[in-house]
Design a protein around this motif. Structure first.
Motif, short mmCIF file in Angstrom:
data_model
loop_
_atom_site.label_atom_id
_atom_site.label_comp_id
_atom_site.label_asym_id
_atom_site.label_seq_id
_atom_site.Cartn_x
_atom_site.Cartn_y
_atom_site.Cartn_z
N GLU A 74 2.49 -3.26 -4.32
CA GLU A 74 2.55 -3.49 -5.76
C GLU A 74 1.70 -2.47 -6.52
O GLU A 74 2.16 -1.87 -7.50
CB GLU A 74 2.10 -4.92 -6.05
N SER A 77 3.17 1.07 -6.27
CA SER A 77 4.31 1.26 -7.16
C SER A 77 3.86 1.42 -8.60
O SER A 77 4.35 2.30 -9.33
CB SER A 77 5.27 0.08 -7.02
N GLN A 78 2.90 0.59 -9.05
CA GLN A 78 2.41 0.71 -10.42
C GLN A 78 1.75 2.06 -10.66
O GLN A 78 1.97 2.72 -11.70
CB GLN A 78 1.42 -0.42 -10.71
N THR A 81 4.32 4.89 -10.68
CA THR A 81 5.16 4.80 -11.88
C THR A 81 4.43 5.41 -13.08
O THR A 81 5.01 6.18 -13.86
CB THR A 81 5.52 3.34 -12.15
N ALA A 287 13.58 -6.42 -11.76
CA ALA A 287 12.58 -5.48 -12.28
C ALA A 287 12.99 -4.94 -13.64
O ALA A 287 12.16 -4.75 -14.53
CB ALA A 287 12.39 -4.33 -11.29
N GLY A 292 8.73 -4.21 -16.84
CA GLY A 292 7.56 -3.52 -16.30
C GLY A 292 6.87 -4.24 -15.16
O GLY A 292 5.98 -3.67 -14.54
N GLU A 293 7.24 -5.50 -14.87
CA GLU A 293 6.62 -6.20 -13.76
C GLU A 293 7.15 -5.65 -12.43
O GLU A 293 8.33 -5.28 -12.31
CB GLU A 293 6.93 -7.70 -13.84
N VAL A 294 6.28 -5.61 -11.43
CA VAL A 294 6.64 -5.10 -10.11
C VAL A 294 7.19 -6.26 -9.28
O VAL A 294 6.55 -7.31 -9.16
CB VAL A 294 5.45 -4.45 -9.40
N SER A 311 9.65 -1.16 -9.08
CA SER A 311 9.20 -1.08 -10.47
C SER A 311 10.24 -0.31 -11.27
O SER A 311 10.90 0.58 -10.75
CB SER A 311 7.83 -0.40 -10.56
N TRP A 319 14.33 3.50 -11.25
CA TRP A 319 13.55 2.57 -10.43
C TRP A 319 12.75 3.35 -9.40
O TRP A 319 13.21 4.38 -8.87
CB TRP A 319 14.44 1.59 -9.68
#
Length: 716
Positions: A74, A77-78, A81, A287, A292-294, A311, A319
């Motif tokens: 998580e 990915s954030q 991104t 997603a 914006g939530e993973v 994400s 994505w």
């Protein structure tokens, strides 16, 4: 070890005499004494306890690693991104400023004004140097003129190209202008410019409508490299564009970008890597909707468990999919676990030592003294007293010598009861095995019915102008031979044939399902008039089906086949075979159209050709699987053979096809004698009705036989 003693009685006193066992030295010999066992038993208990502790600890550690893997996926990915969006946001802000410039709007409002044009290009040069891709573009809406400058090409104030709605390569501009969107970010390959960029498109509007579009491009590969320069082992990242197309992937420290100049609409998809594509599609949709939530989930990825995080970047409609191997990626330092493991082992070692000392004091030493007393009695020292006044089990043991016989009797009765119980258990198991056999037989009967369902018996009966006879005799309840037939109407013709799949029984029956599906699809794909083309298409489909599955390498997919096409004019037939021949005879002459030398789906591909044969009244045509020719029998147990088979065809050629099949079956049964059937047998005999014989009444009946449970094969 139990000793035998002799007892003598006098004056009511029982005295223990000398033992009858002459092996006096064996009393002192021991393989493993209680002293050794008192050490081995606690040690074994320690090891037995250690195994579940280690098992539980390892699974707990896996759960911890899985938990850390989800959190890591998580956060990873954030982070990446944001690393990708940061330069895009900067570039987007710069492009908007470029579009909002007064000189930009003034020049696009009056594109032929040389003074405004000069100011615009002078100002745009500064923006070009600030754009990441060192380039910019301008499109004038009314004239469709496209201007482009970068640091490599010679600066030019003339248009590089003129856009057209009819040109698919220019559709990006018209789609955005028609949508009314103020900005759009897209990655694309420009054939006209021969470059791939992440294009920042900004619409420029005037008081009376759209003036055009400006923008710049980021270097796509450099953007990816800066975003994934810290790709760790055990992590695979995929950048997906619209419709889930793969734009780039990073795995094992290597970054690969899709060559958009070679792939239509950009990249492939992840369906091949994901065991559950629907679950991945749900994550992508969730997603996008979450803003914006993973989204994280554990999925099967290329045959292994992976923690997948998704994400969404709404600015790009992209994505970022990250697949983390929680057991390969360094998510949890294990160095701090070693002190804990050492403390656990040390604690168990102390417990082991305490148990050994206690066992020696409470059991081993008293038992040693009891053994010494028993040896003294065996040597005739009757004044030795047993330590029987103890209040524990060892004292009870001394007193229980006299009750040994009762204990033996009790144990005997217990063993007899166990035997009775075991007998009942065996009886129950036998009934269960019988029930299981019944269920297996029922399943085979069901498979037999299903296999019969794919046989085209009724279709052949309904075909006017075709006289036929069929011998279909599986070796077991189900078999690996089938015959096929497709009627395309009296104005076109019909197609028939025999397919002999490798194996028999249930595996062979399953192969017939594959063969029938390949046949139907191939006929639909190629057409019935080209039997050789049908065989080639079947060969391709079967290879593709079995070779695509890694677990299917042990399967033998070979199939012998022979197909015959008879057109509506009934003047000639077209034949092609794969290790199956077509026999045609009128009783005097015998024509053999040989099939290809290799079977379908053989290791080396075969070549299949069409052969034609004129149809003559009174001639019979026969297709036969190798089960007939290879059937053992006769005086020496040899196979039926080709010579005997061809002589049989000539002998019975004057009969109608149904009578011929009956005669062939009698000849085979006479030759076979008491020998068992070696393979599945399928024989198809037919006489196409030529023009002077067609009366619209030719027909045949069908009956089904299984060589496993009937005495007479099925014929029609």
């Amino acid at each position: 070890m139990m000793r035998r003693y002799a007892y003598s009685y006098s004056e009511g006193d029982a005295r223990l005499s000398t033992p009858v066992d002459s092996r006096q030295g064996g009393i002192m010999s021991r393989h493993l004494g209680l002293g050794v066992k008192s050490l081995l038993i606690p040690l074994l208990s320690f090891l037995v306890a250690l195994v579940p502790v280690l098992w539980i600890g390892s699974h707990a550690l896996q759960d911890v690693e899985r938990h850390f893997g989800q959190r890591f996926a998580e956060q990873y990915s954030q982070l990446h991104t944001q690393r990708m969006l940061t330069p895009l946001s900067t570039e987007l802000a710069l492009a908007r400023r470029f579009g909002d410039l007064t000189v930009t709007r003034e020049w696009l409002s009056d594109i032929d004004n040389e003074e405004r044009k000069a100011r615009f290009f002078a100002e745009s040069e500064g923006f070009r140097q600030q754009f990441d891709g060192d380039d910019y573009f301008v499109v004038h809406h009314d004239s469709r003129q496209f201007y482009f400058n970068d640091g490599k090409m010679s600066p030019s104030r003339a248009p590089r190209n003129q856009l057209s709605r009819s040109d698919s390569e220019d559709s990006w501009y018209f789609r955005m202008m028609d949508s009314g969107a103020p900005t759009r970010v897209q990655v694309a390959y420009s054939p006209a410019l021969d470059i791939t960029r992440v294009w920042i498109n900004v619409r420029v509007d005037g008081e009376n409508g759209p003036l055009g579009m400006v923008g710049g491009g980021l270097n796509f590969n450099r953007l990816l490299a800066s975003s994934f320069d810290d790709q760790p082992l055990g992590v695979a990242s995929f950048l997906l564009g619209r419709e889930g197309r793969v734009l780039a992937m990073a795995e094992d420290g290597e970054l690969q970008a899709t060559d958009l100049s070679q792939v239509d609409e950009g990249g492939g998809v992840l369906d091949a890597a994901v065991e559950d594509p629907e679950a991945l599609a749900e994550m992508l949709a969730s997603a996008r909707e979450s803003g914006g939530e993973v989204e994280t989930r554990t999925l099967e990825w290329s045959g292994e468990e992976r923690v997948v995080a998704v994400s969404y970047m709404p600015e790009l409609d992209w994505w970022l999919v990250s697949a983390v191997d929680p057991y390969a990626a360094t998510l949890l330092e294990k160095r701090w676990l070693w002190p804990l493991m050492f403390a656990l082992v040390a604690s168990l070692g102390v417990v082991l030592l305490v148990v050994v000392i206690a066992l020696r004091r409470l059991i081993v030493n008293p038992m040693r003294r009891l053994s010494q007393s028993a040896q003294a009695l065996a040597q005739g020292r009757y004044d030795t007293r047993l330590d029987s006044d103890r209040g524990d089990e060892i004292g009870d043991l001394s007193r229980d010598f006299q009750r040994m016989a009762d204990q033996v009797q009790a144990h005997t009765e217990e063993l007899e009861e166990r035997i009775r119980q075991r007998t009942m258990d065996l009886t129950l198991a036998n009934r269960q095995m019988s029930e299981a056999k019944r269920q297996i037989d029922d399943s085979l009967d069901c498979a037999r019915v299903l296999q019969q369902a794919i046989l085209p018996s009724r279709d052949m009966q309904r075909c006017a102008g075709l006289r036929h006879g069929v011998l279909w005799s599986p070796k077991d309840t189900v078999g690996g031979d089938i015959f096929v037939f497709r009627d395309f109407g009296h104005d076109r013709g019909y197609l028939l044939g025999v397919i002999d799949c490798a194996g028999h029984g249930v595996p062979g029956a399953l192969m017939t399902m594959l063969a029938r599906a390949a046949f139907d699809n191939s006929v639909n794909q190629v057409g019935p008039e080209n039997p050789a083309g049908i065989l080639e298409e079947m060969d391709r489909r079967i290879r593709r089906t079995l070779e695509a599955d890694s677990e299917a390498h042990g399967v033998t997919p070979h199939m012998d086949a022979g197909l015959v096409w008879v057109g509506a004019d009934q003047q000639q037939l077209t034949f092609s075979g794969a290790k199956l021949d077509l026999y045609a005879t009128d009783g005097q002459r015998l024509e053999v159209l040989a099939g290809g030398r290799r079977a379908l789906a053989f290791k080396r591909r075969g070549e299949f050709t069409n052969q034609t044969l004129a149809l003559v009244p009174g001639w019979s045509c026969t297709l036969c699987s190798d089960g007939f020719l290879d059937q053992a029998g006769g005086e020496h147990g040899f196979g039926f053979g080709r010579r005997r088979f061809e002589a049989m065809l000539l002998e019975h050629a004057e009969l109608d096809p149904r009578a011929q099949v009956a005669a062939f079956l009698d000849a085979l049964a006479c030759f076979q004698g008491e020998a068992h059937q070696r393979d599945d047998i399928t024989l198809l005999c037919f006489q196409p009705a030529v023009e002077d014989e067609q009366d619209g009444t030719a027909s045949a009946t069908s009956n089904i036989h299984h060589g496993h449970d009937e005495e007479v094969p099925w014929t029609s």
